[in-house]
Scaffold this motif. Structure first.
Motif, PDB file in Angstrom:
ATOM      1  N   GLN A   1      17.501 138.613  64.929  1.00 27.52           N
ATOM      2  CA  GLN A   1      19.026 138.250  64.682  1.00 27.52           C
ATOM      3  C   GLN A   1      20.029 139.116  64.797  1.00 27.52           C
ATOM      4  OE1 GLN A   1      17.491 134.952  61.100  1.00 27.52           O
ATOM      5  NE2 GLN A   1      19.357 136.252  60.913  1.00 27.52           N
ATOM      6  N   ALA A   2      19.764 140.574  64.498  1.00 26.04           N
ATOM      7  CA  ALA A   2      20.750 141.732  64.820  1.00 26.04           C
ATOM      8  C   ALA A   2      21.497 141.490  65.894  1.00 26.04           C
ATOM      9  CB  ALA A   2      20.175 142.982  64.640  1.00 26.04           C
ATOM     10  N   THR A   3      23.038 141.636  65.837  1.00 28.32           N
ATOM     11  CA  THR A   3      23.833 141.594  66.918  1.00 28.32           C
ATOM     12  C   THR A   3      24.839 142.845  66.492  1.00 28.32           C
ATOM     13  OG1 THR A   3      25.589 140.401  65.541  1.00 28.32           O
ATOM     14  CG2 THR A   3      23.823 139.097  66.828  1.00 28.32           C
ATOM     15  N   SER A   4      25.901 142.640  67.295  1.00 27.03           N
ATOM     16  CA  SER A   4      26.841 143.915  67.226  1.00 27.03           C
ATOM     17  C   SER A   4      27.687 144.050  65.947  1.00 27.03           C
ATOM     18  CB  SER A   4      27.609 143.751  68.283  1.00 27.03           C
ATOM     19  OG  SER A   4      28.620 142.739  68.477  1.00 27.03           O
ATOM     20  N   ASN A   5      27.596 142.907  65.068  1.00 25.20           N
ATOM     21  CA  ASN A   5      28.500 142.806  63.850  1.00 25.20           C
ATOM     22  C   ASN A   5      27.689 141.988  62.654  1.00 25.20           C
ATOM     23  OD1 ASN A   5      29.608 139.929  63.401  1.00 25.20           O
ATOM     24  ND2 ASN A   5      30.151 140.497  65.504  1.00 25.20           N
ATOM     25  N   LEU A   6      27.997 142.543  61.397  1.00 25.74           N
ATOM     26  CA  LEU A   6      27.257 141.910  60.111  1.00 25.74           C
ATOM     27  C   LEU A   6      27.372 140.592  60.107  1.00 25.74           C
ATOM     28  CD1 LEU A   6      25.425 142.980  58.145  1.00 25.74           C
ATOM     29  CD2 LEU A   6      27.408 143.452  56.616  1.00 25.74           C
ATOM     30  N   GLY A   7      28.656 140.109  60.257  1.00 25.78           N
ATOM     31  CA  GLY A   7      28.777 138.586  60.173  1.00 25.78           C
ATOM     32  C   GLY A   7      28.206 137.638  60.689  1.00 25.78           C
ATOM     33  N   GLU A   8      27.969 138.027  62.178  1.00 26.35           N
ATOM     34  CA  GLU A   8      27.169 137.016  63.189  1.00 26.35           C
ATOM     35  C   GLU A   8      25.949 137.440  62.778  1.00 26.35           C
ATOM     36  OE1 GLU A   8      26.577 136.558  67.988  1.00 26.35           O
ATOM     37  OE2 GLU A   8      27.944 138.095  67.246  1.00 26.35           O
ATOM     38  N   THR A   9      25.221 138.648  62.607  1.00 26.48           N
ATOM     39  CA  THR A   9      23.823 138.731  62.219  1.00 26.48           C
ATOM     40  C   THR A   9      23.438 137.765  61.156  1.00 26.48           C
ATOM     41  OG1 THR A   9      24.037 140.958  62.872  1.00 26.48           O
ATOM     42  CG2 THR A   9      22.177 140.383  61.427  1.00 26.48           C
ATOM     43  N   LEU A  10      24.380 137.423  60.046  1.00 24.30           N
ATOM     44  CA  LEU A  10      23.670 136.771  58.943  1.00 24.30           C
ATOM     45  C   LEU A  10      24.357 135.597  58.778  1.00 24.30           C
ATOM     46  CD1 LEU A  10      24.601 139.630  56.040  1.00 24.30           C
ATOM     47  CD2 LEU A  10      22.504 139.035  57.123  1.00 24.30           C
TER      48      LEU A  10
ATOM     49  N   SER B   1      23.988 132.765  60.432  1.00 22.51           N
ATOM     50  CA  SER B   1      23.288 131.399  60.550  1.00 22.51           C
ATOM     51  C   SER B   1      22.311 131.260  59.622  1.00 22.51           C
ATOM     52  CB  SER B   1      22.301 131.414  61.838  1.00 22.51           C
ATOM     53  OG  SER B   1      21.322 132.503  61.824  1.00 22.51           O
ATOM     54  N   MET B   2      22.279 131.907  58.319  1.00 25.29           N
ATOM     55  CA  MET B   2      21.505 131.670  57.358  1.00 25.29           C
ATOM     56  C   MET B   2      22.082 130.944  56.067  1.00 25.29           C
ATOM     57  SD  MET B   2      19.980 135.679  56.837  1.00 25.29           S
ATOM     58  CE  MET B   2      18.483 135.292  55.942  1.00 25.29           C
ATOM     59  N   PRO B   3      21.423 130.226  55.197  1.00 29.62           N
ATOM     60  CA  PRO B   3      21.909 129.341  54.187  1.00 29.62           C
ATOM     61  C   PRO B   3      22.977 130.047  53.360  1.00 29.62           C
ATOM     62  CG  PRO B   3      19.608 128.806  54.353  1.00 29.62           C
ATOM     63  CD  PRO B   3      19.815 130.139  55.302  1.00 29.62           C
ATOM     64  N   GLY B   4      24.150 129.302  53.193  1.00 32.34           N
ATOM     65  CA  GLY B   4      25.244 129.789  52.332  1.00 32.34           C
ATOM     66  C   GLY B   4      25.965 131.275  52.778  1.00 32.34           C
TER      67      GLY B   4
ATOM     68  N   ASP C   1      43.028 121.852  48.828  1.00 33.91           N
ATOM     69  CA  ASP C   1      41.801 122.606  49.297  1.00 33.91           C
ATOM     70  C   ASP C   1      42.026 124.080  49.385  1.00 33.91           C
ATOM     71  OD1 ASP C   1      40.540 119.962  49.797  1.00 33.91           O
ATOM     72  OD2 ASP C   1      41.760 119.624  51.289  1.00 33.91           O
ATOM     73  N   VAL C   2      41.023 124.807  49.094  1.00 35.52           N
ATOM     74  CA  VAL C   2      40.984 126.212  49.149  1.00 35.52           C
ATOM     75  C   VAL C   2      40.905 126.580  51.057  1.00 35.52           C
ATOM     76  CG1 VAL C   2      39.480 128.381  49.023  1.00 35.52           C
ATOM     77  CG2 VAL C   2      39.857 126.743  47.018  1.00 35.52           C
ATOM     78  N   PRO C   3      41.766 127.191  51.562  1.00 35.62           N
ATOM     79  CA  PRO C   3      41.642 127.356  52.898  1.00 35.62           C
ATOM     80  C   PRO C   3      40.427 128.112  53.372  1.00 35.62           C
ATOM     81  CG  PRO C   3      43.340 128.838  51.723  1.00 35.62           C
ATOM     82  CD  PRO C   3      42.689 128.094  50.834  1.00 35.62           C
ATOM     83  N   ARG C   4      40.153 127.908  54.587  1.00 38.95           N
ATOM     84  CA  ARG C   4      39.236 128.777  55.357  1.00 38.95           C
ATOM     85  C   ARG C   4      37.845 128.737  54.584  1.00 38.95           C
ATOM     86  NH1 ARG C   4      43.772 131.040  55.499  1.00 38.95           N
ATOM     87  NH2 ARG C   4      43.459 132.366  53.760  1.00 38.95           N
ATOM     88  N   MET C   5      37.451 127.182  54.299  1.00 35.77           N
ATOM     89  CA  MET C   5      35.958 126.913  53.949  1.00 35.77           C
ATOM     90  C   MET C   5      35.050 126.474  55.055  1.00 35.77           C
ATOM     91  SD  MET C   5      35.359 127.192  50.458  1.00 35.77           S
ATOM     92  CE  MET C   5      36.329 128.716  50.626  1.00 35.77           C
ATOM     93  N   PRO C   6      33.517 127.137  54.855  1.00 33.10           N
ATOM     94  CA  PRO C   6      32.703 126.666  56.009  1.00 33.10           C
ATOM     95  C   PRO C   6      32.460 125.316  56.202  1.00 33.10           C
ATOM     96  CG  PRO C   6      32.085 128.525  54.219  1.00 33.10           C
ATOM     97  CD  PRO C   6      33.297 128.070  53.798  1.00 33.10           C
ATOM     98  N   PRO C   7      32.209 124.780  57.071  1.00 33.94           N
ATOM     99  CA  PRO C   7      31.764 123.268  57.255  1.00 33.94           C
ATOM    100  C   PRO C   7      30.413 123.033  56.554  1.00 33.94           C
ATOM    101  CG  PRO C   7      31.198 124.555  59.278  1.00 33.94           C
ATOM    102  CD  PRO C   7      31.954 125.378  58.381  1.00 33.94           C
ATOM    103  N   ARG C   8      29.954 121.848  56.723  1.00 35.90           N
ATOM    104  CA  ARG C   8      28.721 121.195  56.040  1.00 35.90           C
ATOM    105  C   ARG C   8      27.702 121.549  57.447  1.00 35.90           C
ATOM    106  NH1 ARG C   8      26.286 117.516  58.007  1.00 35.90           N
ATOM    107  NH2 ARG C   8      28.150 116.182  58.653  1.00 35.90           N
ATOM    108  N   ARG C   9      26.466 122.210  57.222  1.00 37.92           N
ATOM    109  CA  ARG C   9      25.662 122.504  58.287  1.00 37.92           C
ATOM    110  C   ARG C   9      24.362 121.960  57.920  1.00 37.92           C
ATOM    111  NH1 ARG C   9      26.131 128.949  59.317  1.00 37.92           N
ATOM    112  NH2 ARG C   9      25.493 128.700  57.130  1.00 37.92           N
ATOM    113  N   LEU C  10      23.701 121.496  59.187  1.00 41.24           N
ATOM    114  CA  LEU C  10      22.212 121.408  59.191  1.00 41.24           C
ATOM    115  C   LEU C  10      21.711 121.944  60.521  1.00 41.24           C
ATOM    116  CD1 LEU C  10      22.130 117.488  58.307  1.00 41.24           C
ATOM    117  CD2 LEU C  10      21.278 119.243  56.802  1.00 41.24           C
ATOM    118  N   GLY C  11      20.345 122.578  60.010  1.00 42.16           N
ATOM    119  CA  GLY C  11      19.506 123.291  61.444  1.00 42.16           C
ATOM    120  C   GLY C  11      18.366 123.255  61.191  1.00 42.16           C
TER     121      GLY C  11
END
Length: 697
Positions: free
Chosen positions: A57-66, A68-71, A593-603
């Protein structure tokens, strides 16, 4: 339609009775919590990524690395910046640590500032949420992310070892080289690691702008000014003695990257305007077209840490361990304005952050059934933004925190209690000094219902002092004199009257584990008093949008789950199936609504392994985010497919080779992240092939 059929099919397959149970990997021992528990031994919400999962999963930045994980999600600001989002919280509410102390960068002061830790060098990454965050500050209401890279060895390794990894990504011609060497003698140990990375403009499906005007039509198929170049090196060593160790490490990072034009481009004026306005409008467009913003980051970091681990045979000695750490970070970056026609450069703003942090933890043996730790954390920093476009005054920041965590075992239940008090002092230039005192409390219980089932309940109350940019951005200025943050392309207004923010959190979790099935489901509710957020006001100054830090009550409700199955042997190998989901709703007390909230996801994900060969296919289906916040744009849903394969040579030998390929966003889906400030001007990467070779010796 066919691409959406995999998820329900995999879910149905998940209830198939496994034909062969497989042994789970050894439980990870937590480093971020001083009591050194495994995930299964604490009710505190913890997520761990390590080993092969981290390598993959490790990529060039911390946000992308994590992300796809729940929450968890990724707040991208172009491909070079990926700030982690935890349960809808980002920025100052998410604390990023490097081996237990702060990263010492400026990532929490603005969305365009990169986090200065390297996931590709990590041994493990631990994410703490809820009550666990009080160990590192009540300000980490969203969570704590600790990137552990072993730069100071706690004991000499049994033998010299190393690893070399080379990667190439097609989507932006990214080339990455990673090196790690570790060795030592009887009492001495050393660590050497480094990463070098370069990339070109990132390819995307369609136009960069969601609704391109005539000047943006040329940016089709790529994001302009999104190239980057990074070098980071670390040298560490330690001396071990009979009852502990002491060690020192130094690291140096240089990172230069461009920001997508949409971050600082033209904001269209709404309504009618006369010919004079039209003329100014065209001049502004022409100026925006020929200007690019680049960030040039330099950071030097020193870490000194040690531990005393007394070997007492008598129970009358209560000290179990004493650990301490001291870090110093000298961080600076220039926001450079580049004229793309002439090539001339000018520094608009110079950011710097000179930060010290000290930490000490004392763990005591069991006293009347209670086992726990007390600790002290000290932080001192000088933060400044200098130059013609500086919008934050130079500020001296002092923070002091005292905490205690305890646990008690009673039958099949483990109880955990914690408390923390923080004192924050700000001394900005030309503005009165401000002080804040914050209190945080936590409690949790973990019931071992039987050999397989666990039920956890966690309650916490945390307070956070506002941070520098929330208080002092554009302090003392008025409309017409506001300074634009060139990198983000908006005007940010602070508020010196902001009060301490308080969050009361309740979390209930049910987990199950046996040899073939493991999973959890967690529901949480977070009630904020005086929630601080950056709101789009809808107003403009010279066609530049004005954002303001505001404060009002808010609530967040969410659900996360993950379930994994060892399906057993078939087709000459073993199959494993997993799927996850998360959803969160953030609402202000005025029903906005609080701005910039993540969407609902299923994976879902299907893994196959046979001997040295492994492969996987994964799917994430994200819903439309139709609650974007005031004056914000909704983002469409998307379905993302990923796949990969790897093969090991000479497995178990003195030298081991791993060849791998990753196929990302296979359907070349246009993905606009609802948590990103640039969702309307910089989508996520298009279809990509990444090839890699890793050598362990």
């Amino acid at each position: 339609m066919q691409k959406h059929l995999m998820l329900p099919a995999l879910v149905l397959c998940g209830f198939y009775e496994p034909v062969a149970a497989q042994a789970r990997e050894m439980e990870h021992v937590l480093v971020t919590t001083p009591l050194h528990k495994s995930e299964a031994q604490t009710a505190l919400p913890v997520t761990v990524i390590s080993g092969e999962q981290l390598r993959e999963q490790a990529t060039s930045n911390l946000g992308e690395t994590l992300g796809s994980m729940p929450g968890l999600a990724n707040a991208s600001f172009g491909p070079s910046v990926g700030q982690p989002v935890i349960r809808g919280q980002q920025g100052a509410r998410v604390t990023v640590l490097q081996n237990g102390t702060g990263s010492g960068d400026a990532s929490n002061s603005s969305a365009d500032h990169a986090v200065s830790v390297e996931p590709v060098l990590a041994q493990s990454i631990e994410v703490l949420r809820g009550p666990a965050t009080l160990l590192y500050g009540g300000g980490a209401i969203g969570g704590v992310i600790n990137v552990i890279d072993g730069r100071i060895p706690e004991k000499p390794p049994e033998q010299f070892s190393g690893a070399l990894e080379l990667r190439h990504g097609s989507v932006n011609d990214e080339n990455t080289a990673v090196l790690k060497l570790e060795g030592g003698g009887e009492q001495l140990a050393f660590h050497l690691s480094g990463v070098a990375r370069s990339s070109n403009a990132m390819e995307i499906p369609g136009h960069a702008a969601a609704q391109p005007d005539e000047h943006e039509l040329a940016n089709k198929g790529f994001i302009a000014n999104s190239d980057s170049e990074l070098d980071s090196y670390t040298l560490g060593g330690s001396y071990s003695f009979e009852q502990g160790f002491v060690g020192l490490a130094v690291s140096r990072t240089s990172n230069e990257y461009g920001l997508p034009p949409g971050a600082h481009g033209h904001h269209e004026e709404h309504g009618e305007h006369d010919d004079h306005d039209e003329h100014e409008h065209d001049e502004h467009e022409e100026e925006a077209e020929t200007e690019a913003i680049r960030l040039d980051i330099e950071q030097t970091r020193y870490d000194l840490r040690g531990a005393w681990l007394p070997h007492h045979s008598s129970a009358e000695h209560v000290l179990e361990s004493l650990r301490w750490a001291l870090s110093y970070s000298d961080y600076a970056h220039d926001e450079i304005e580049v004229d793309t026609e002439t090539g001339s450069k000018a520094v608009g703003t110079h950011f710097s952050n000179e930060a010290w942090e000290g930490r000490i933890e004392l763990v005591h043996r069991e006293i009347a059934g209670w086992h726990g730790a007390v600790g002290l954390q000290l932080q001192q920093s000088d933060f400044s933004a200098l130059g013609e476009e500086a919008f934050i005054p130079e500020t001296e920041i002092s923070r002091y925190g005292l905490f205690i965590v305890e646990d008690y075992h009673y039958g099949d239940v483990v109880y955990e209690l914690g408390a923390r008090v923080d004192s924050d002092r700000y001394k900005p230039q030309s503005v009165d000094e401000q002080r804040f005192t914050s209190w945080s409390l936590s409690s949790s219980a973990l019931w071992q219902l039987d050999d397989n089932w666990q039920l956890g309940l966690a309650l916490s109350s945390s307070e956070r002092a506002p941070v520098t940019e929330e208080l002092y951005s554009n302090t003392g200025a008025s409309l017409g004199d506001y300074i634009t943050h060139a990198a983000s392309g908006v005007i940010e207004l602070g508020n010196e009257q902001l009060d301490t923010e308080q969050a009361n959190n309740a979390e209930l979790s049910l987990s199950y584990q046996n040899d073939a099935i493991e999973g959890f489901i967690t529901a949480y509710y977070n009630d904020f008093s005086d929630y601080i957020y950056l709101a789009n006001t809808g107003a403009e100054q010279d066609e530049t949008a004005i954002f303001a830090y505001r404060q009002q009550d808010a609530s967040f409700t969410g659900l996360e789950f993950e379930l994994s199955f060892a399906l057993g042997a078939a087709l000459g190998g073993d199959f494993d199936l997993s799927f996850f989901g998360d959803t969160i709703r953030g609402e202000l007390n005025n029903s906005a609504d609080v701005p910039r909230m993540p969407p609902r996801r299923l994976g879902s994900r299907l893994d196959f392994s046979t001997g040295p060969f492994g492969a996987y296919v994964a799917l994430i289906d994200a819903a439309k985010q139709s609650r974007p916040g005031d004056f914000e744009e909704a983002t469409p849903g998307y379905t993302r497919w990923d796949a990969g394969a790897s093969y090991r040579f000479n497995e178990g030998g003195a030298q081991e080779y791993l060849v791998f390929v990753k196929l990302k966003n296979l359907s070349d889906e246009e993905i606009r992240s609802s948590v990103s400030f640039l969702r309307e001007s910089a989508p996520e990467a298009g279809r990509s092939v990444e090839l890699g070779l890793r050598v362990n010796f």
